[in-house]
Motif scaffolding. Sequence first.
Motif, mmCIF file in Angstrom:
data_model
loop_
_atom_site.group_PDB
_atom_site.id
_atom_site.type_symbol
_atom_site.label_atom_id
_atom_site.label_comp_id
_atom_site.label_asym_id
_atom_site.label_seq_id
_atom_site.Cartn_x
_atom_site.Cartn_y
_atom_site.Cartn_z
ATOM 1 N N LYS A 32 6.407 15.421 -6.611
ATOM 2 C CA LYS A 32 7.506 16.327 -6.993
ATOM 3 C C LYS A 32 7.838 17.321 -5.888
ATOM 4 O O LYS A 32 8.907 17.892 -5.863
ATOM 5 N N LEU A 33 6.890 17.526 -4.974
ATOM 6 C CA LEU A 33 7.101 18.513 -3.917
ATOM 7 C C LEU A 33 7.477 17.855 -2.592
ATOM 8 O O LEU A 33 7.500 18.497 -1.552
ATOM 9 N N ALA A 34 7.766 16.555 -2.628
ATOM 10 C CA ALA A 34 8.057 15.826 -1.398
ATOM 11 C C ALA A 34 9.482 16.055 -0.914
ATOM 12 O O ALA A 34 9.870 15.581 0.145
ATOM 13 N N ALA A 35 10.265 16.787 -1.675
ATOM 14 C CA ALA A 35 11.655 17.075 -1.312
ATOM 15 C C ALA A 35 12.472 15.791 -1.182
ATOM 16 O O ALA A 35 13.278 15.641 -0.278
ATOM 17 N N VAL A 36 12.198 14.842 -2.081
ATOM 18 C CA VAL A 36 12.944 13.582 -2.102
ATOM 19 C C VAL A 36 13.530 13.416 -3.501
ATOM 20 O O VAL A 36 12.838 13.583 -4.498
ATOM 21 N N LEU A 37 14.809 13.122 -3.571
ATOM 22 C CA LEU A 37 15.438 12.885 -4.862
ATOM 23 C C LEU A 37 15.273 11.418 -5.227
ATOM 24 O O LEU A 37 15.800 10.546 -4.535
ATOM 25 N N PRO A 38 14.555 11.117 -6.317
ATOM 26 C CA PRO A 38 14.315 9.724 -6.694
ATOM 27 C C PRO A 38 15.598 8.913 -6.832
ATOM 28 O O PRO A 38 15.656 7.775 -6.367
ATOM 29 N N GLU A 39 16.632 9.481 -7.423
ATOM 30 C CA GLU A 39 17.870 8.718 -7.618
ATOM 31 C C GLU A 39 18.550 8.409 -6.290
ATOM 32 O O GLU A 39 19.135 7.350 -6.098
ATOM 33 N N SER A 40 18.462 9.353 -5.373
ATOM 34 C CA SER A 40 19.038 9.156 -4.050
ATOM 35 C C SER A 40 18.244 8.095 -3.291
ATOM 36 O O SER A 40 18.817 7.239 -2.610
ATOM 37 N N LEU A 41 16.927 8.136 -3.431
ATOM 38 C CA LEU A 41 16.064 7.151 -2.783
ATOM 39 C C LEU A 41 16.349 5.760 -3.330
ATOM 40 O O LEU A 41 16.418 4.780 -2.589
ATOM 41 N N ARG A 42 16.566 5.687 -4.633
ATOM 42 C CA ARG A 42 16.870 4.409 -5.283
ATOM 43 C C ARG A 42 18.174 3.817 -4.724
ATOM 44 O O ARG A 42 18.251 2.640 -4.408
ATOM 45 N N PHE A 43 19.164 4.675 -4.593
ATOM 46 C CA PHE A 43 20.459 4.236 -4.069
ATOM 47 C C PHE A 43 20.311 3.713 -2.635
ATOM 48 O O PHE A 43 20.801 2.629 -2.303
ATOM 49 N N CYS A 44 19.601 4.455 -1.806
ATOM 50 C CA CYS A 44 19.405 4.052 -0.408
ATOM 51 C C CYS A 44 18.602 2.760 -0.327
ATOM 52 O O CYS A 44 18.863 1.912 0.528
ATOM 53 N N PHE A 45 17.635 2.607 -1.213
ATOM 54 C CA PHE A 45 16.822 1.392 -1.249
ATOM 55 C C PHE A 45 17.706 0.184 -1.522
ATOM 56 O O PHE A 45 17.616 -0.830 -0.841
ATOM 57 N N GLU A 46 18.579 0.317 -2.515
ATOM 58 C CA GLU A 46 19.479 -0.782 -2.863
ATOM 59 C C GLU A 46 20.352 -1.182 -1.666
ATOM 60 O O GLU A 46 20.630 -2.351 -1.447
ATOM 61 N N VAL A 47 20.789 -0.193 -0.913
ATOM 62 C CA VAL A 47 21.630 -0.457 0.262
ATOM 63 C C VAL A 47 20.815 -1.177 1.337
ATOM 64 O O VAL A 47 21.262 -2.155 1.934
ATOM 65 N N CYS A 48 19.574 -0.714 1.556
ATOM 66 C CA CYS A 48 18.731 -1.246 2.636
ATOM 67 C C CYS A 48 18.246 -2.666 2.377
ATOM 68 O O CYS A 48 17.952 -3.401 3.313
ATOM 69 N N VAL A 49 18.090 -3.058 1.103
ATOM 70 C CA VAL A 49 17.515 -4.378 0.821
ATOM 71 C C VAL A 49 18.559 -5.493 0.831
ATOM 72 O O VAL A 49 18.203 -6.654 0.752
ATOM 73 N N GLU A 50 19.817 -5.129 0.922
ATOM 74 C CA GLU A 50 20.858 -6.151 0.927
ATOM 75 C C GLU A 50 20.629 -7.149 2.058
ATOM 76 O O GLU A 50 20.442 -6.767 3.205
ATOM 77 N N GLY A 51 20.594 -8.430 1.700
ATOM 78 C CA GLY A 51 20.424 -9.464 2.701
ATOM 79 C C GLY A 51 18.983 -9.712 3.118
ATOM 80 O O GLY A 51 18.729 -10.519 3.993
#
Length: 109
Positions: A32-51
């Motif tokens: 919780k203190l990692a300063a990372v937004l889970p939803e934002s990370l999820r979105f970026c993950f989806e973009v990065c895994v394409e292909g």
Amino acid sequence: MHELEIAQEIVAIVNDHAAGARVTRVLIEVGKLAAVLPESLRFCFEVCVEGTSIEGARLDILESPGLARCRGCGAEVVLDQPAGLCACGGADLELLSGRQLQLKEIEVI
Ligand SMILES: [Zn+2]
């Protein structure tokens, strides 16, 4: 775009581990203190895994709470944000966990 860099790194590590196998699930632990937004990370993950062989895999994000120890009374304090107060009123806290960002599990076919 902090989360995008993190997602790219996770995808690179998962790709290495999978070694060409099809990845079905990825589990990440985010403090919780990692300063990372889970939803934002999820979105970026989806973009990065394409292909990649990870495309279509389920991303599970385990949010772990922050934990600190009060230097005043020694009690453990659960934190939702980097700063907090112990039940004794002390604000001198030693952070024990909550900043971690870790790849926990990969499932492949
Ligand atoms: Zn205390």
